[in-house]
Design an enzyme around this catalytic site. Structure first.
Site, PDB file in Angstrom:
ATOM      1  N   SER A  77      -9.691  -0.248   7.021  1.00  0.00           N
ATOM      2  CA  SER A  77      -9.149  -0.161   5.656  1.00  0.00           C
ATOM      3  C   SER A  77      -8.462  -1.415   5.124  1.00  0.00           C
ATOM      4  O   SER A  77      -8.128  -1.463   3.938  1.00  0.00           O
ATOM      5  CB  SER A  77      -8.188   1.012   5.552  1.00  0.00           C
ATOM      6  OG  SER A  77      -8.927   2.199   5.527  1.00  0.00           O
ATOM      7  N   SER A  84      -9.776   2.265   2.896  1.00  0.00           N
ATOM      8  CA  SER A  84      -8.907   2.994   1.992  1.00  0.00           C
ATOM      9  C   SER A  84      -7.988   2.100   1.167  1.00  0.00           C
ATOM     10  O   SER A  84      -7.438   2.519   0.156  1.00  0.00           O
ATOM     11  CB  SER A  84      -8.048   3.979   2.786  1.00  0.00           C
ATOM     12  OG  SER A  84      -7.164   3.276   3.646  1.00  0.00           O
ATOM     13  N   LYS A  91       0.847  -1.210   0.000  1.00  0.00           N
ATOM     14  CA  LYS A  91       0.000   0.000   0.000  1.00  0.00           C
ATOM     15  C   LYS A  91       0.875   1.250   0.000  1.00  0.00           C
ATOM     16  O   LYS A  91       1.904   1.295   0.677  1.00  0.00           O
ATOM     17  CB  LYS A  91      -0.909  -0.030   1.235  1.00  0.00           C
ATOM     18  CG  LYS A  91      -1.985   1.046   1.254  1.00  0.00           C
ATOM     19  CD  LYS A  91      -2.879   0.889   2.491  1.00  0.00           C
ATOM     20  CE  LYS A  91      -3.971   1.945   2.563  1.00  0.00           C
ATOM     21  NZ  LYS A  91      -4.775   1.834   3.796  1.00  0.00           N
TER      22      LYS A  91
HETATM   23  N1  GLN Z   1     -12.888   4.269   6.248  1.00  0.00           N
HETATM   24  C1  GLN Z   1     -12.278   4.690   7.476  1.00  0.00           C
HETATM   25  C2  GLN Z   1     -11.934   6.154   7.395  1.00  0.00           C
HETATM   26  O1  GLN Z   1     -12.226   6.754   6.420  1.00  0.00           O
HETATM   27  C3  GLN Z   1     -11.084   3.839   7.765  1.00  0.00           C
HETATM   28  C4  GLN Z   1      -9.816   4.350   7.219  1.00  0.00           C
HETATM   29  C5  GLN Z   1      -8.660   3.444   7.516  1.00  0.00           C
HETATM   30  O2  GLN Z   1      -8.779   2.397   8.125  1.00  0.00           O
HETATM   31  N2  GLN Z   1      -7.501   3.899   7.104  1.00  0.00           N
HETATM   32  O3  GLN Z   1     -11.390   6.712   8.298  1.00  0.00           O
END
Ligand code: GLN
Length: 512
Positions: free
Chosen positions: A178, A154, A79
């Site tokens: 994410s 994400s 990532k």
């Molecule tokens: N979707 C969540 C957010 O927008 C999780 C993000 C993540 O785990 N990096 O914060």
């Protein structure tokens, strides 16, 4: 025959037996990326040369009789929030466009030391803020099951890369879901380890008290092998746990739930969850029960406030972490238009205006507000108290049961663009994953089948107490086996888009 459909463990076995070389395996995956990534957009940067160099080196060392790491020679995708020396790292943001880190994150260092060729860096929501990868500054990633749908976020790039057979392994990061939510909506396996179980050194921080890197794979055993490689103590991360990695690989091989107490969290899975998600979840629980597990309903009343708590703590920490993007130290620098001799502050403002996307700006504003004097106690302080209540709910639950289960995400993959104007409904995607981040406990998402109404993958989440990561793998691998017996073939083999792209890949294969 191409090796792209093999699991990492299967590739490792073939490499060890000398049936394939790492160069061949790496080429297969680079070819696959060339064939399908124009559609999927899972990768922001490729490092074909670097990956092949590593592969050649591993092949030579193997030929010389050296003892190698079990995953040596198995390619991986990383990532783009993880610093990789010499490979551009943007965290999905314009503000870091063109930044090439001078050092490796702990995770990247471990991967290189073990000889896994790094294929490239995967797409993500900007600074890991989002549940769809649509907040990437470099265009959305598409779901390999349906190119008009989101791959989750994400870490949609990592999940889609693994789901589309572009990489057998990937690294994600999980601050609120994410790793797990993208895994759920792409039919892959994703694990958020115990907080402190994997070093955060070299991760571009979103919310430091929540962030955790972990594996994204197609099988539970592969996730365990990767977890074992990246886990363990690092003195460069002050929150790294100084204890051995839990026995995750042994647990994935054990795969036995008889006599285990499994709790269903009352607050996760009821109203607001898509019917097909609930059906697949209930069936998975029934399978676990048939295999000898004791199923108990458990109540975690404070989970109701997890989302609100998270959306105060995360923006607060993010606003502080993102202050370092000041136009002076990294990446982009924009001179304000029509200003002859701009001050540092004017350059900073112009750079942030141009370099940060809307979601990032929204969260910086919320975070600075929640931390401002006069509001700090009301918002940030209260959120921290509720965070403790959530941790206490987990502690009480784990007195009654060995693991907890819930659907990973309330819905299957939604159409691209359908939630972009509605941040709240995007945030709700993580309603079931966020409690684990707030309490620091580990969680795994595993494909549980496809929803009847749309034929898209559904994920089931397993949660365990801190440093009980091995329990996730035991239960996950047991359920994976039970489901496989039922399906007769891995779930991903049903993905319609993949069937088409797989044919394209095998026809180019013959011409190589
Ligand atoms: N979707 C969540 C957010 O927008 C999780 C993000 C993540 O785990 N990096 O914060």
């Amino acid at each position: 025959m191409s090796t792209i459909r093999l699991s990492a463990a299967e590739i490792a076995t073939k490499l060890a037996a000398g049936e394939v070389s790492s160069v061949e395996v790496t080429r297969d995956h680079l070819d696959r990326i060339a064939a399908v990534d124009g559609d999927i957009n899972a990768f922001l940067a490729l490092d074909a040369e670097g990956a092949l160099d590593t592969a050649r080196d591993v092949d030579a060392r193997r030929a010389a009789g050296e003892t190698l790491h079990p995953l040596a020679g198995v390619p991986i995708a990383v990532k783009d929030v993880i610093a990789t020396a010499g490979i551009a790292t943007t965290a999905g943001s314009r503000i870091l466009e063109g930044w090439v880190p001078p050092y490796d994150a702990f995770v990247a260092r471990r991967i290189r030391a073990a000889g896994l060729p790094i294929l490239g860096k995967t797409n993500m929501d900007e600074f890991a803020m989002g549940s769809s990868t649509e907040h990437s500054a470099y265009g959305p990633t598409r779901n390999p099951w349906d190119l008009d749908r989101i791959p989750g976020g994400s870490g949609g790039g990592s999940a889609a890369a693994v789901g589309a057979y572009e990489a057998p392994l990937a690294i994600g990061t999980d601050t609120g879901g994410s790793i797990r939510q993208p895994a759920a909506v792409t039919g892959t396996v994703g694990v958020k380890p115990t907080y402190g179980g994997v070093s955060r050194y070299g991760l571009i921080a979103l919310a430091s008290s929540l962030d955790q890197a972990g594996p994204v794979t197609r099988t539970v055993l592969d996730a365990a092998l990767l977890h074992d490689l990246i886990g363990g103590h690092d003195p460069l991360d002050s929150t790294s746990i100084d204890a051995p990695v839990p026995p995750v690989v042994e647990a994935a091989r054990r795969a036995d739930v008889s006599g285990l107490r499994i709790g269903i969290v009352k607050q996760l899975g009821g109203e607001g969850y898509q019917p097909g998600v609930r059906t697949r979840f209930d069936e998975a629980v029934a399978l676990l029960s048939k295999a000898g597990a004791d199923i108990v309903e458990v109540s975690c009343p404070s989970f109701e406030y997890a989302l609100s708590t998270y959306y105060l703590i995360l923006p607060a920490e993010a606003s502080s972490n993102l202050a370092k993007f000041d136009a002076m130290r990294y990446g982009l620098r924009v001179h304000p238009q029509g200003v002859a001799d701009p001050s540092a502050e004017q350059v900073m403002a112009a750079t942030r205006e141009a370099g940060f996307g809307d979601e990032v700006k929204r969260r910086i504003i919320i975070g600075t507000y929640a931390l401002s004097s006069g509001y700090y106690d009301a918002y940030y302080g209260s959120a921290q108290k509720v965070r403790t209540l959530i941790a206490q709910d987990f502690a009480r639950a784990f007195e009654q049961v060995d693991v907890l289960v819930s659907p990973t995400s309330p819905t299957t993959a939604f159409p691209l663009g359908s939630k972009l104007d509605d941040p709240m409904s995007m945030y709700l995607q993580d309603v079931a994953t966020i409690p684990a981040n707030l309490a620091g406990v580990p969680g795994l998402s595993l494909p549980a089948g496809v929803a009847d109404e749309d034929g898209l993958p559904v994920g089931i989440q397993v949660l365990a107490p801190a440093m009980g990561d091995d329990r996730l793998y035991n239960v996950g691998a047991a359920l994976e086996r039970l489901l496989l017996e039922q399906w007769g073939a891995p779930l991903l083999s049903r993905a319609p888009e993949l069937a088409a792209t797989a044919e394209a890949a095998s026809s180019t294969e013959g011409t190589r």
